[in-house]
Enzyme design. Structure first.
Site, short mmCIF file in Angstrom:
data_model
loop_
_atom_site.label_atom_id
_atom_site.label_comp_id
_atom_site.label_asym_id
_atom_site.label_seq_id
_atom_site.Cartn_x
_atom_site.Cartn_y
_atom_site.Cartn_z
N HIS A 367 0.79 -1.23 0.00
CA HIS A 367 0.00 0.00 0.00
C HIS A 367 0.82 1.27 0.00
CE1 HIS A 367 -4.21 -1.28 0.40
NE2 HIS A 367 -3.68 -2.37 0.88
N LYS A 558 -8.66 14.28 3.88
CA LYS A 558 -7.85 13.06 3.91
C LYS A 558 -6.96 13.17 5.14
CE LYS A 558 -6.21 14.14 -0.24
NZ LYS A 558 -6.20 12.88 -0.96
N ARG A 559 -6.25 12.08 5.50
CA ARG A 559 -5.32 12.18 6.60
C ARG A 559 -4.35 13.35 6.36
NH1 ARG A 559 -5.56 8.20 10.82
NH2 ARG A 559 -3.67 9.27 11.52
N LYS A 564 0.96 14.45 1.42
CA LYS A 564 -0.31 14.81 0.78
C LYS A 564 -0.39 16.32 0.51
CE LYS A 564 -2.91 10.91 2.80
NZ LYS A 564 -3.66 10.27 1.71
N THR A 666 -8.14 6.96 -2.87
CA THR A 666 -9.50 6.56 -3.23
C THR A 666 -10.45 7.74 -3.00
OG1 THR A 666 -9.70 5.63 -0.99
CG2 THR A 666 -9.28 4.08 -2.82
N LYS A 670 -13.97 9.13 -5.04
CA LYS A 670 -15.27 9.48 -4.44
C LYS A 670 -15.70 10.87 -4.88
CE LYS A 670 -13.70 6.92 -0.42
NZ LYS A 670 -13.03 7.12 0.89
C1 LIG Z 1 -11.77 7.43 1.21
C2 LIG Z 1 -11.36 7.77 2.58
C3 LIG Z 1 -10.01 7.97 2.87
C4 LIG Z 1 -8.93 7.90 1.83
O1 LIG Z 1 -8.78 9.18 1.27
P1 LIG Z 1 -7.50 9.58 0.41
O2 LIG Z 1 -7.83 10.93 -0.10
O3 LIG Z 1 -7.42 8.57 -0.70
O4 LIG Z 1 -6.33 9.55 1.32
C5 LIG Z 1 -9.67 8.29 4.17
N1 LIG Z 1 -10.61 8.42 5.13
C6 LIG Z 1 -11.92 8.25 4.88
C7 LIG Z 1 -12.91 8.41 5.98
C8 LIG Z 1 -12.34 7.91 3.59
O5 LIG Z 1 -13.65 7.73 3.36
#
Ligand SMILES: *Cc1c(COP(=O)(O)O)cnc(C)c1O
Length: 844
Positions: A367, A558-559, A564, A666, A670
């Protein structure tokens, strides 16, 4: 509550509705011991959840029986994290019972939305990796794949984040406080998991060496099962989470010492294993407790798999024909030596046979390539806690290195690089190497990432085992990330295309021609605006900030992690702010910047960035010159449920990691599925999104991965970029000079210092120009609302590839070799139906 429906309803529907109401009321009374007067909001939620769960149980039993009878190959997805979020609405949607239950609760006088909102998120994960596992479970059930998710039932999931004076503060996530109606405890499914002790090596009469792991401490792993329903099929799969319970043997040993209180203390300590999720994403915390958690999951799962296999089979050589185990990163890697131990020490197989079974059973998903996230456990952890596994790992390594020597004679550098053991001042086991050697498949999670594995991180292994390496680009489930989270857009799409897209996401491409249909475009815009209004009201309630619904909602959720580059986004905000300050009448597209995300509690720089975002917000939001053209909002406690509110309301998705650092992402998918446009680098799955959507329909900027490498090799000097660009220089000087922290001018000095003097490892300054220019293009396009909406429709329309259904189909075909098994709906089980028929339509 004694209200009955006034309007005439079809009688079959009415019967069903009455049964639903009856079921709810019975659970409230008999399962929870409450009536309408004494019920708390959580009682109402729990009674409703039990009523829903009842409707899943028959299909669940049928599914499990069908798996047993067919004896088909099964998939075991082992993951330290499952970021499930809420279950109630998702279950109702998948079961096709949403409208019925909503109406039932309405008839009883309850507000369905309020009840739904009382469910706690199951936050048993940090971010993308854990959410991927959750999306995969939904896809596997929907595609009728005989599959199980295996994980840990943490008592405390990812911490609840509060923002106090602009800073992150962590609070415990006591998610089980009001009970978890979705799980069923399985007191009978207990496996002892051993720790510590020593190994006695002997030679038996036939001259075979035997290893006995003795004087161990045992902790019991107890199963809790959660049903995972597929979308409108009859499949209900299982997620099995292990909880640590002290063993009776343990009790005997310690209570016999005579110190009762100390014995109880020790008992409690042994149950700590499943207490809390480690809150670090993309970085390891090398703690002993974490190591024990990983073995706890690996061991309990391997024993469960073998136990189930043995119900039907005696010849363990057949295991790979009946079982595929997918390792979600290296976290469950100890399952490899654990299976070897079971096969050799407990089942009496020879090494070669055991190794063949093991390597044909396991597959490994990588990952991340971030060095700080690659797991390496000190040898002394193994010596103390898992001495037998250390011997097995040494034996695997000896045989493996011999193979390397044969294939590449005389290459000592290769031996050192590929060894499962890192020979540093503290010797360590490289868990990724163990996974590659012990599996038949190694996959990355996006095309670029999988290439980097082959050409960079694992290039020696690729030279050795090229056939093992493959790519499985991540995906997301459209059931949760469109159907559930964005009902307005879902209904609009279904009105035009029907509902096939819910299980066949490529159907969305039929939206492309509608991008030219004025009426459709207008309705698309209305939906987006309604979703934005909804988020605006959330922001008003939680942050006391009034945002303009017509402004561009620019989201980075995101985190929080340096790679990032939330900080790059902040540099842009300050740049816009300075433009206003220089020319207060400047014509600027109004923007609302929305951030959300948790920082690992021990990650100082990430927490400082959260602080900076909030301080910049304070200055910008309250500056009269800005005249509401810019707003900066940090939404606390990012998680699945908050994510579900943000994606539908966003205009612009920020996916701006340094090229080559984000394995897939991911969140990017979304956003686009919900009609956001992406500003992003050529990183992770952004690249494949661009291939589907078209470069002209995205905002791509920044260095490419080869350019990042070239610049690093050449020698990157961030100060050059700083000196050359006065706008950039001013932004950084403001951060370091205290412009956003007037009470504490040095507060953000370290951030500027990182960029200017510590090498700017993630190359923000190198990408700044290109980012700002690209953002200016974004603003220009936003002025043309029609063009923006057209592009938004194209984005959604081209997301077919990014369904996790597609990802799972590829795993099933290319790695697992498993087939689907459609479960036949049997007669309704008499137990339930018979009892209900006697009381048709009667409510207490
Ligand atoms: C999809 C998702 C992530 C992953 O987000 P990235 O932008 O790909 O890092 C992290 N936390 C939650 C709650 C998510 O739904």
């Amino acid at each position: 509550m004694d209200q009955l429906p006034q309007e005439p309803v079809e009688s079959a529907e009415l019967d069903s509705m009455m049964l639903t109401i009856k079921s709810f009321l019975e659970h409230l009374e008999y399962s929870l011991g409450k009536d309408k007067y004494s019920a708390s909001r959580y009682d109402i939620y729990n009674a409703l959840a039990y009523a829903v769960r009842d409707r899943m149980v028959e299909r669940w039993l049928d599914t499990q029986q069908a798996y047993y009878n067919s004896d088909q190959k099964r998939v075991y997805y082992i993951s330290m994290e499952f970021l499930m979020g809420r279950t109630l609405e998702n279950s109702l949607i998948n079961l096709g019972l949403y409208d019925e239950f909503k109406e039932a609760m309405t008839l009883l006088g309850y507000n369905f939305e309020t009840i739904v909102d009382d469910e706690q998120d199951a936050g048993l994960g940090n971010g993308g990796l854990g959410r991927l596992a959750a999306c995969f479970l939904d896809s596997m059930a929907t595609m009728s794949i005989p599959a199980y998710g295996y994980g840990i039932r943490y008592e405390y999931g990812i911490f609840r984040q509060k923002i106090i004076d602009g800073a992150q503060v962590e609070r415990p996530d006591n998610w089980l406080r009001y009970r978890n109606p979705w799980e069923m405890d399985r007191q009978e499914h207990l496996h002892p998991v051993k720790f510590y002790g020593r190994v006695i090596t002997t030679t038996n009469r036939e001259g075979r060496t035997e290893h006995n792991w003795v004087d161990t401490e045992e902790v019991m792993a107890m199963a809790y099962d959660t049903p995972i329903p597929g979308f409108r099929n009859t499949t209900v799969n299982t997620m099995r989470l292990w909880s640590a319970k002290s063993s009776r043997e343990f009790d005997l040993k310690f209570f016999n010492e005579g110190n009762y209180i100390r014995a109880v203390e020790k008992k409690m300590l042994s149950e700590n294993i499943s207490k809390v999720l480690y809150p670090a994403d993309n970085v390891i915390e090398g703690k002993e407790l974490r190591f024990k958690q990983e073995y706890f999951l690996a061991s309990a799962t391997v024993h469960d798999v073998i136990y189930r296999f043995k119900k039907m089979h005696t010849d363990l050589n057949l295991l790979p024909e009946k079982v595929a185990i997918q390792l979600n990163d290296t976290h469950p890697a100890l399952a490899i030596p654990e299976l070897m131990r079971v096969l050799i020490d407990l089942e009496g197989l020879e090494w070669e046979a055991a190794w063949k079974i093991t390597t044909h059973t396991f597959a490994y998903t990588n990952h991340t390539i971030l060095p700080e996230a690659l797991e390496k456990w000190p040898i002394w952890f193994f010596e103390q806690i898992l001495p037998r596994h250390l011997l097995i790992i040494y034996e695997i390594n000896n045989r493996f290195l011999e193979e390397v020597r044969q294939k590449f004679p005389g290459d000592n550098g290769k031996l050192e690089r590929m060894s499962l053991i890192e020979e540093s001042w503290e010797r360590k086991v490289r868990m990724a190497h163990l996974c590659i050697v012990g599996s038949h498949s190694v996959n990355g999670v996006a095309a670029l990432h999988s290439e980097i594995l082959k050409t960079d991180l694992f290039r020696d292994f690729f030279a050795m085992y090229p056939e093992r390496f493959n790519n499985k680009t991540n995906g997301i489930t459209q059931r949760r990330w469109l159907k559930k989270s964005n009902p307005l857009l879902s209904d609009l799409i279904s009105e035009k295309l029907g509902e096939a897209w819910i299980t066949e996401l490529f159907e969305l491409q039929q939206l492309v021609p509608l991008a030219e249909d004025h009426e459709f475009v207008a309705r698309w815009q209305e939906v987006k605006k309604a979703n934005k209004a909804c988020l605006a009201s959330y922001i008003a309630r939680h942050n006391c900030i009034k945002v303009d619904v017509d402004s561009l909602f620019d989201c980075q959720v995101k985190r929080i992690h340096e790679y990032k580059r939330q900080l790059l986004n902040v540099l842009h905000i300050i740049t816009l702010y300075n433009r206003i300050k220089e020319d207060p009448d400047i014509d600027m597209v109004p923007r609302t910047f929305i951030f959300s995300g948790k920082a690992a509690p021990s990650y100082f720089m990430a927490k400082l960035i959260i602080n900076l975002i909030n301080c910049v917000g304070n200055i910008v939001n309250n500056d009269l010159d800005v005249r509401d053209r810019l707003k900066v909002v940090f939404l606390a406690n990012y998680g699945v449920s908050l994510a579900e509110k943000i994606f539908p309301a966003s205009d612009l998705s920020e996916q701006i990691s340094t090229a080559g650092t984000e394995a897939s992402g991911t969140g990017n998918m979304k956003f686009a599925l919900n009609g956001s446009l992406t500003i992003g680098t050529l990183d992770g799955a952004n690249i494949e999104m661009m291939e589907e959507i078209g470069r002209e329909n995205m905002f791509i900027f920044g260095l490419t991965t080869p350019e990042v490498h070239a610049l690093r090799t050449r020698g990157y000097n961030p100060r050059e970029f700083y000196q050359r660009n006065p706008a950039l220089k001013k932004v950084i000087d403001m951060i370091s000079g205290g412009a956003f922290s007037p009470g504490n001018p040095d507060q953000f000095k370290q951030i500027a210092d990182n960029l200017l003097n510590q090498g700017d490892y993630y190359m923000l300054l190198a990408d700044y120009d290109s980012y700002i220019a690209c953002q200016d293009k974004v603003s220009e396009l936003y002025r043309d609302k029609k063009a923006w909406a057209r592009m938004s429709i194209i984005n959604t329309a081209r997301m077919g590839k990014f369904s996790s259904d597609r990802t799972i189909a590829e795993y099933a075909e290319e790695i697992w070799d498993v087939k689907t098994l459609a479960v036949e709906a049997t007669e309704q089980h008499c137990l339930h139906e018979g009892a209900c028929l006697d009381h048709k339509g009667h409510t207490p």
